[in-house]
Design an enzyme around this catalytic site. Structure first.
Site, PDB file in Angstrom:
ATOM      1  N   LYS B  76     -53.377  10.396  -6.538  1.00 20.68           N
ATOM      2  CA  LYS B  76     -53.535   9.682  -7.810  1.00 20.68           C
ATOM      3  C   LYS B  76     -54.132   8.307  -7.521  1.00 20.68           C
ATOM      4  CE  LYS B  76     -50.648   8.538 -11.882  1.00 20.68           C
ATOM      5  NZ  LYS B  76     -49.276   8.615 -12.431  1.00 20.68           N
ATOM      6  N   SER B 151     -49.027  10.863 -16.993  1.00 25.75           N
ATOM      7  CA  SER B 151     -50.212  10.124 -16.638  1.00 25.75           C
ATOM      8  C   SER B 151     -50.966  10.693 -15.433  1.00 25.75           C
ATOM      9  CB  SER B 151     -49.844   8.674 -16.340  1.00 25.75           C
ATOM     10  OG  SER B 151     -49.023   8.594 -15.190  1.00 25.75           O
ATOM     11  N   SER B 175     -44.466  11.699 -15.773  1.00 23.70           N
ATOM     12  CA  SER B 175     -45.902  11.738 -15.471  1.00 23.70           C
ATOM     13  C   SER B 175     -46.338  12.760 -14.436  1.00 23.70           C
ATOM     14  CB  SER B 175     -46.370  10.354 -15.020  1.00 23.70           C
ATOM     15  OG  SER B 175     -46.485   9.509 -16.126  1.00 23.70           O
TER      16      SER B 175
END
Lengths: 91, 473
Positions: B76, B151, B175
Site C-alpha cells: 500500500k 482504504s 481498510s
C-alpha cells in the site's frame, strides 16, 4: 453550528475554505456532530485506557548511527546550509 | 497464465526447486500489472524489479531459502520503502521519497520477497472505497463500475486480479477486511501491537495496524509469520512470541460465538441471508455455535468516528508545507505556508476529518467527546473479554452487502461511514479479525464473513479458516 464557529475551527486546523465550501461544510458538520453525539449521550462507560497495549518497552538509551542530514532533508521544499528555509517570523 | 494463479507458497516451492526462476515469475506478474492498468490498482511499478529478481536468483543459487524467497508482493502507498515514492495517494506527498524502510519492509526483504510496486488507496487511508485517492478511483476486479472497497482498495484489487499473490495494506477501521470482502479474497487485521507500525504513515495511532491480503489462508499465515513481532522502533509493538501461524491445528472443534446484536443489526441488510447461511454451514460442519451478547457494539461506529478523526487531526498536523510536503508557491508568511499548502495538498475527506478531529478535541468539548469515547471503548473491550470466556471465536458479516457503485455515495458522509459498521469493533477492541470469502450477493459479487479472536489468537483464526474452507472445496 454557525459559520463563525466553522471558520474558527478552520483557523485552528490551518485550513482555508471558500465561502461556498464553508456553507456546504456547516451543513455536513451538523450531521457529523449528531453522529458523535450518540457517544456523548450514551450511558455506557468503562475503564479509560489511553494506550491499547499495557507496555512501553523503551529501547536502551545508547547512541547509534542515525540518518544523514542530507537524507533527512531530501523531501524538504526549501533548504539552505543544511537548514529548512521559512519566511522570516521575527522582525 | 499458470504462474499468475500460483499461491506464494507454490511460487517459493517452484523457485527453490528450480522449476521456475524468480526472473520469470517477476516478469509474468509485471506483465499482468500492465495488462490490468485500467483498474488503476497499482500507482507505480518499481523500476528495479528485474534487477532485484536477478539478484534473488543468484542468492537462491547460493542456497538462500527465505520464507518468501522470490515471492512478488505489492505494498500500500503508505508504507515506506527506501528510495521509493510513498504518497499516501495524496497530492501533498506526490513527490515524497521514503528515507528509510518500514520494519515490515525490512522483514519481507530479509525473507526474499520482491516488492513490485505500490498500490492505490484512499488518501491517508481515509475512506471505504478508494474514491478519495488523489490519483483516481480503483475499480472492482469483478465489476468495473463498482468500488473495490477501501482504504486499501488497490492492494485488494491487485491480489484478486493475480497481479501478486500477497499484498500489504493497513487498517484503522476495516481498510483491509472490507476491500478483501468486496474483492473475494482473504484479509487480516491482526491484534493491535502484533506488527510494528514503524515506517507506516500514521492515521490514528491507537488503532492503525498493517494488514495482509491473500488468495489462500496459508499465504496469509505465512506473511504474518514473517512480519509479526516486537520492534524497538515501535513501543506499541508487542514482544509476545510470534506463533508458527502456518502450522494449523488439526483438531478445530471451536465454539463460534454469534452476537445477537449483530444478528439484529443485519436485519434487512443484503448480508443477512449470507450470515444465516454461514451459521447453518458451521452447524453442518460440526462446529458448536453459541449465541453471545456484545451489547455496546452499536456504539463502536460513532466511537470510532470520534477517536480516529481526533488522532488524525493531531497526526496530520506534521504535514505543513515546511518539512517534507509540497509548499504553496504564493505563500509569503509562515502562517500562509501552513494554510495554503494544507488547503491545496489535502483532499476533501481528509479536511473533513481534520476539522471533526479538532472539534472533538477542542476546549470544553474534549471530555464530552474524546474522553467519553475512550470510556465507551473501555466498556467494549471488557465486553469482548467476557464474550471470549464463552466462545473461541466470533463470526460476523464483514460488510453490509456487495461492493457499491462508483459515485453512488457522494452526498452524506455518514452513509459512507456506515460501511464500517461491522469492521470497526475489532479495531476498537484491538482484537484480530480475518475476513474470509463466503457467499455472494444478489448481483453475484462476493461477500465475506469475518472471524474474530482474543488478542494474539491469530493462529486459532487461521486454523479455523483452514478447516472450514477445506470442507467447502
Amino acid at each position: 453550528m454557525d459559520l463563525k464557529e466553522i471558520k474558527h475551527l478552520a483557523e485552528l486546523s490551518k485550513l482555508e475554505f471558500s465561502q461556498e465550501e464553508l456553507q456546504a461544510f456547516s451543513k455536513e458538520f451538523e450531521q457529523l456532530v449528531d453522529f458523535a453525539d450518540i457517544v456523548k449521550n450514551s450511558s455506557e462507560s468503562g475503564q479509560i485506557k489511553y494506550a491499547q497495549i499495557d507496555m512501553n518497552d523503551l529501547r536502551q538509551d545508547k547512541p547509534k548511527e542515525s540518518m544523514s542530514v542530507e537524507k533527512l532533508l531530501q523531501n524538504t521544499p526549501k533548504v539552505a546550509s543544511q537548514s529548512i528555509v521559512v519566511p522570516r517570523i521575527v522582525e | 497464465m499458470e504462474i499468475l494463479s500460483l499461491s506464494a507458497l507454490e511460487i517459493r516451492e517452484k523457485i527453490l526447486t528450480k522449476k521456475l526462476s524468480c526472473q520469470e515469475v517477476v516478469k509474468a506478474f509485471v506483465e499482468q500489472i500492465k495488462k490490468c492498468q485500467k483498474y488503476n490498482a497499482v500507482l507505480e511499478i518499481f523500476d528495479d524489479v528485474e534487477e532485484k529478481a536477478k539478484e534473488m536468483d543468484e542468492k537462491i543459487g547460493q542456497g538462500f531459502k527465505g520464507k518468501l524467497a522470490g515471492v512478488p508482493i505489492i505494498i500500500k502507498d503508505n508504507i515506506l520503502y527506501e528510495g521509493k515514492i510513498c504518497s499516501c495517494s495524496s497530492k501533498f506527498l506526490k513527490d515524497f521519497v521514503a528515507p528509510y524502510n518500514a520494519t515490515v519492509i525490512e522483514k519481507v526483504l530479509a525473507e526474499g520477497a520482491i516488492i513490485l510496486g505500490r498500490a492505490n488507496m484512499d488518501e491517508f487511508a481515509m475512506g471505504s472505497s478508494t474514491e478519495n485517492s488523489a490519483f483516481g478511483v480503483t475499480h472492482n476486479p469483478l465489476d468495473f463500475d463498482r468500488v473495490p472497497g477501501g482504504s486499501s482498495g488497490g492492494s485488494a484489487c491487485a491480489v484478486a486480479l493475480n497481479m501478486c499473490p500477497i499484498a500489504l495494506g493497513t487498517e484503522t477501521g476495516g481498510s483491509v477486511r472490507q476491500p478483501a470482502s468486496y474483492c473475494g479474497i482473504y484479509g487480516l487485521k491482526p491484534t493491535y501491537g502484533r506488527i510494528s507500525r514503524y515506517g507506516i504513515v500514521a492515521f490514528a495511532s491507537s488503532l492503525d495496524q498493517v494488514g495482509i491480503f491473500s488468495k489462500t489462508v496459508e499465504d496469509n499465515a505465512l506473511m504474518l509469520e514473517v512480519i509479526a513481532g516486537g520492534d524497538e522502533h515501535d513501543s506499541t509493538s508487542s514482544q509476545t512470541a510470534v506463533d508458527n501461524y502456518s502450522c494449523f491445528e488439526n483438531d478445530c472443534k471451536y465454539t463460534i460465538g454469534i452476537p445477537k446484536e449483530i444478528v439484529q443489526i443485519s436485519q434487512g441488510m443484503a448480508c443477512q441471508k449470507n450470515y444465516q447461511n454461514f451459521i447453518d454451514s458451521l452447524k453442518k460442519k460440526g462446529f458448536a455455535v453459541k449465541e453471545i451478547s456484545l451489547d455496546g457494539i452499536s456504539l463502536c461506529l460513532p466511537t470510532y468516528y470520534i477517536l480516529a478523526p481526533a488522532e488524525a487531526a493531531s497526526n496530520l498536523a506534521r504535514f505543513d508545507g515546511v518539512k517534507y510536503t509540497s509548499r504553496n508557491k504564493e505563500a509569503k508568511t509562515l502562517q500562509e505556508i501552513y494554510k495554503k499548502s494544507r488547503s491545496e495538498g489535502f483532499g476533501k475527506e481528509v479536511k473533513r476529518r481534520i476539522m471533526l478531529g479538532n472539534y472533538v478535541l477542542s476546549a470544553g468539548l474534549y471530555d464530552a467527546y474524546y474522553k467519553k469515547a475512550k470510556a465507551v471503548q473501555g466498556k467494549i473491550i471488557s465486553q469482548f473479554d467476557k464474550a471470549f470466556e464463552q466462545c473461541d471465536l466470533i463470526a460476523m458479516p464483514t460488510t453490509i452487502g456487495e461492493a457499491f457503485k462508483i459515485g453512488s455515495k457522494p452526498s452524506n458522509p455518514i452513509d459512507t461511514y456506515k460501511e464500517d459498521v461491522f469492521t470497526v469493533s475489532a479495531n476498537i477492541a484491538g482484537v484480530p479479525s480475518l475476513s474470509i470469502p463466503f457467499g455472494q450477493g444478489e448481483n453475484g459479487l462476493p461477500l465475506g464473513i469475518q472471524i474474530l479472536a482474543k488478542k494474539f489468537d491469530e493462529k486459532k483464526i487461521y486454523s479455523f479458516a483452514n478447516s472450514f474452507t477445506k470442507g467447502e472445496e
